[in-house]
Design an enzyme around this catalytic site. Structure first.
Site, PDB file in Angstrom:
ATOM      1  N   TYR A  58       0.839  -1.192   0.000  1.00 15.47           N
ATOM      2  CA  TYR A  58       0.000   0.000   0.000  1.00 15.47           C
ATOM      3  C   TYR A  58       0.878   1.247   0.000  1.00 15.47           C
ATOM      4  O   TYR A  58       1.667   1.460   0.926  1.00 15.47           O
ATOM      5  CB  TYR A  58      -0.912   0.030   1.216  1.00 15.47           C
ATOM      6  CG  TYR A  58      -1.921  -1.085   1.310  1.00 15.47           C
ATOM      7  CD1 TYR A  58      -2.336  -1.788   0.181  1.00 15.47           C
ATOM      8  CD2 TYR A  58      -2.483  -1.443   2.531  1.00 15.47           C
ATOM      9  CE1 TYR A  58      -3.265  -2.809   0.279  1.00 15.47           C
ATOM     10  CE2 TYR A  58      -3.421  -2.455   2.635  1.00 15.47           C
ATOM     11  CZ  TYR A  58      -3.802  -3.143   1.515  1.00 15.47           C
ATOM     12  OH  TYR A  58      -4.729  -4.156   1.613  1.00 15.47           O
ATOM     13  N   HIS A 126      -0.740 -11.900   1.028  1.00 11.57           N
ATOM     14  CA  HIS A 126      -1.699 -11.019   0.363  1.00 11.57           C
ATOM     15  C   HIS A 126      -2.433 -11.738  -0.768  1.00 11.57           C
ATOM     16  O   HIS A 126      -3.650 -11.566  -0.928  1.00 11.57           O
ATOM     17  CB  HIS A 126      -0.960  -9.797  -0.173  1.00 11.57           C
ATOM     18  CG  HIS A 126      -1.784  -8.559  -0.214  1.00 11.57           C
ATOM     19  ND1 HIS A 126      -1.243  -7.303  -0.211  1.00 11.57           N
ATOM     20  CD2 HIS A 126      -3.124  -8.374  -0.269  1.00 11.57           C
ATOM     21  CE1 HIS A 126      -2.203  -6.400  -0.245  1.00 11.57           C
ATOM     22  NE2 HIS A 126      -3.347  -7.026  -0.295  1.00 11.57           N
ATOM     23  N   SER A 205     -13.342  -4.377   2.410  1.00  8.29           N
ATOM     24  CA  SER A 205     -14.385  -3.659   1.666  1.00  8.29           C
ATOM     25  C   SER A 205     -15.786  -4.073   2.113  1.00  8.29           C
ATOM     26  O   SER A 205     -16.651  -4.351   1.280  1.00  8.29           O
ATOM     27  CB  SER A 205     -14.223  -3.881   0.160  1.00  8.29           C
ATOM     28  OG  SER A 205     -12.987  -3.405  -0.300  1.00  8.29           O
ATOM     29  N   PRO A 206     -16.057  -4.112   3.429  1.00  8.80           N
ATOM     30  CA  PRO A 206     -17.380  -4.538   3.892  1.00  8.80           C
ATOM     31  C   PRO A 206     -18.480  -3.523   3.583  1.00  8.80           C
ATOM     32  O   PRO A 206     -19.669  -3.843   3.702  1.00  8.80           O
ATOM     33  CB  PRO A 206     -17.180  -4.681   5.404  1.00  8.80           C
ATOM     34  CG  PRO A 206     -16.105  -3.691   5.733  1.00  8.80           C
ATOM     35  CD  PRO A 206     -15.172  -3.750   4.553  1.00  8.80           C
ATOM     36  N   LEU A 207     -18.075  -2.322   3.170  1.00 10.87           N
ATOM     37  CA  LEU A 207     -19.047  -1.294   2.767  1.00 10.87           C
ATOM     38  C   LEU A 207     -19.073  -1.131   1.252  1.00 10.87           C
ATOM     39  O   LEU A 207     -19.494  -0.095   0.736  1.00 10.87           O
ATOM     40  CB  LEU A 207     -18.715   0.039   3.444  1.00 10.87           C
ATOM     41  CG  LEU A 207     -18.789   0.027   4.972  1.00 10.87           C
ATOM     42  CD1 LEU A 207     -18.328   1.351   5.546  1.00 10.87           C
ATOM     43  CD2 LEU A 207     -20.216  -0.293   5.432  1.00 10.87           C
ATOM     44  N   ARG A 209     -16.606  -0.813  -0.891  1.00 11.75           N
ATOM     45  CA  ARG A 209     -15.683   0.269  -1.239  1.00 11.75           C
ATOM     46  C   ARG A 209     -16.359   1.632  -1.083  1.00 11.75           C
ATOM     47  O   ARG A 209     -16.174   2.548  -1.882  1.00 11.75           O
ATOM     48  CB  ARG A 209     -15.134   0.088  -2.659  1.00 11.75           C
ATOM     49  CG  ARG A 209     -14.414  -1.251  -2.836  1.00 11.75           C
ATOM     50  CD  ARG A 209     -13.639  -1.337  -4.121  1.00 11.75           C
ATOM     51  NE  ARG A 209     -13.057  -2.670  -4.290  1.00 11.75           N
ATOM     52  CZ  ARG A 209     -11.935  -3.101  -3.727  1.00 11.75           C
ATOM     53  NH1 ARG A 209     -11.263  -2.293  -2.939  1.00 11.75           N
ATOM     54  NH2 ARG A 209     -11.485  -4.323  -3.936  1.00 11.75           N
ATOM     55  N   GLY A 215     -22.922   7.336  -0.084  1.00 13.84           N
ATOM     56  CA  GLY A 215     -22.168   8.555  -0.332  1.00 13.84           C
ATOM     57  C   GLY A 215     -21.686   8.727  -1.759  1.00 13.84           C
ATOM     58  O   GLY A 215     -21.137   9.771  -2.107  1.00 13.84           O
TER      59      GLY A 215
END
Length: 317
Positions: A58, A126, A205-207, A209, A215
């Site tokens: 990252y 990963h 990414s439970p939302l 992304r 939003g």
């Protein structure tokens, strides 16, 4: 914050973790603010978050430095620190997998230096390297544990077969994969297997992304350097179709007096005993909202309504 055991043999930690990727990579990094990120990570610990998740690639290589700065001094002992190895950044957004034992041995030392610590609580592969037998890669991970550089080791985006092969070499503490109301593939086999084996499961990414929060309503709202612009589900036609999922989540949220993000996270938490979602954010109020999901209890009717939602339009990548 509600705590739960990190798998059969792990410590008890907060059920909501913090994914740190977006602090330095992928999501509008022209707005990068390391001082703010340090404050958000420390605020997460104050709110009862334990699991702090990063990776060497990252940034690349800058995210661990930000996390390390945040965990300096007394903060380190309050965190269940997780990082990853196995993806090597390349040019033009192309990345390679590297599961060679020598790469693992070298990379853990580099990660510890950037993180400013002598061990991580969880070291994760990963991605499985198709060119290296997983038994060889996992043997190097076992060496990392034996050397005291990692307390436990986990996999990311692995199949059940790959998990079993790794288990034949050394216990697998966790498996990290994408899971949300618009990505439910792991519910078919991987999550049931981890539950059966007492392995912690880390949904990234439970939302969706950020999409399931409501939003994002248009492709044009995404920053120019945001990698979601390359993802099929965020292309304008698919995005418009996927807004129906957001409407359904919002309907449940309004009915129970919660935010859409809290409903989406509560649904993820309801999928198993050892599930620890790691939503990412750089915004203090979103952090507080996410942590609040630990106290949301969805009814059987709520869960059934959400389970019945159609699949998202568009592939993941």
């Amino acid at each position: 914050m509600r705590n739960a055991p990190f798998g059969t043999n792990g410590p008890e930690i907060g059920v909501i973790g913090l994914g740190c990727m977006g602090m330095t990579w992928a999501y509008g990094v022209q707005n990068r603010d390391d001082e703010n990120s340090v404050r958000v990570i420390r605020q997460a610990l104050d709110l009862g978050v334990g699991l702090i998740d990063t990776a060497d690639m990252y940034g690349p290589y800058t995210n661990e430095e930000v996390v390390g700065a945040a965990l300096a001094g007394p903060y380190r002992e309050r965190a269940f620190l997780a990082t990853k190895v196995g993806i090597v950044p390349g040019g033009s957004g192309q990345h390679e997998r590297n599961g060679r034992p020598e790469h693992v041995r070298r990379s853990i030392d580099e990660s510890l230096r950037r993180l400013g610590t002598n061990h991580v609580d969880l070291y994760q592969l990963h991605r499985v390297d198709p060119d290296v037998p997983i038994e060889e890669t996992w043997g190097a991970f076992a060496e990392v544990v034996a050397a005291g550089k990692a307390r436990s080791i986990g996999l990311s985006e692995a199949t059940v077969e790959e998990i079993k092969r790794a288990q034949s070499v050394h216990p697998v503490a966790s498996v990290q994969s994408e899971l949300s109301l618009w990505t439910r593939d792991v519910l078919a086999d991987v999550l049931p297997y981890t539950e059966e084996q007492g392995i912690a499961f880390l949904p990234f990414s439970p939302l969706g992304r950020g999409f399931l929060t409501g939003g994002i309503t248009s492709f044009d709202e995404l920053p120019a350097d945001d990698f979601r612009r390359r993802l099929p589900r965020f292309q304008q036609d698919a995005l418009k179709a996927n807004l129906d999922l957001v409407k359904a989540v919002r309907a449940v949220a309004e009915r129970i007096g919660a935010s859409p993000a809290q409903v989406a996270l509560a649904w993820v938490l309801a999928q198993g005993r050892y599930v620890f979602p790691i939503p990412g954010t750089r915004t203090p109020r979103y952090l507080v909202d996410n942590v609040g999901a630990a106290g949301i209890q969805l009814s059987a009717a709520d869960l059934a309504e959400l389970d019945a939602l159609p699949a998202a339009t568009g592939e993941r990548y």
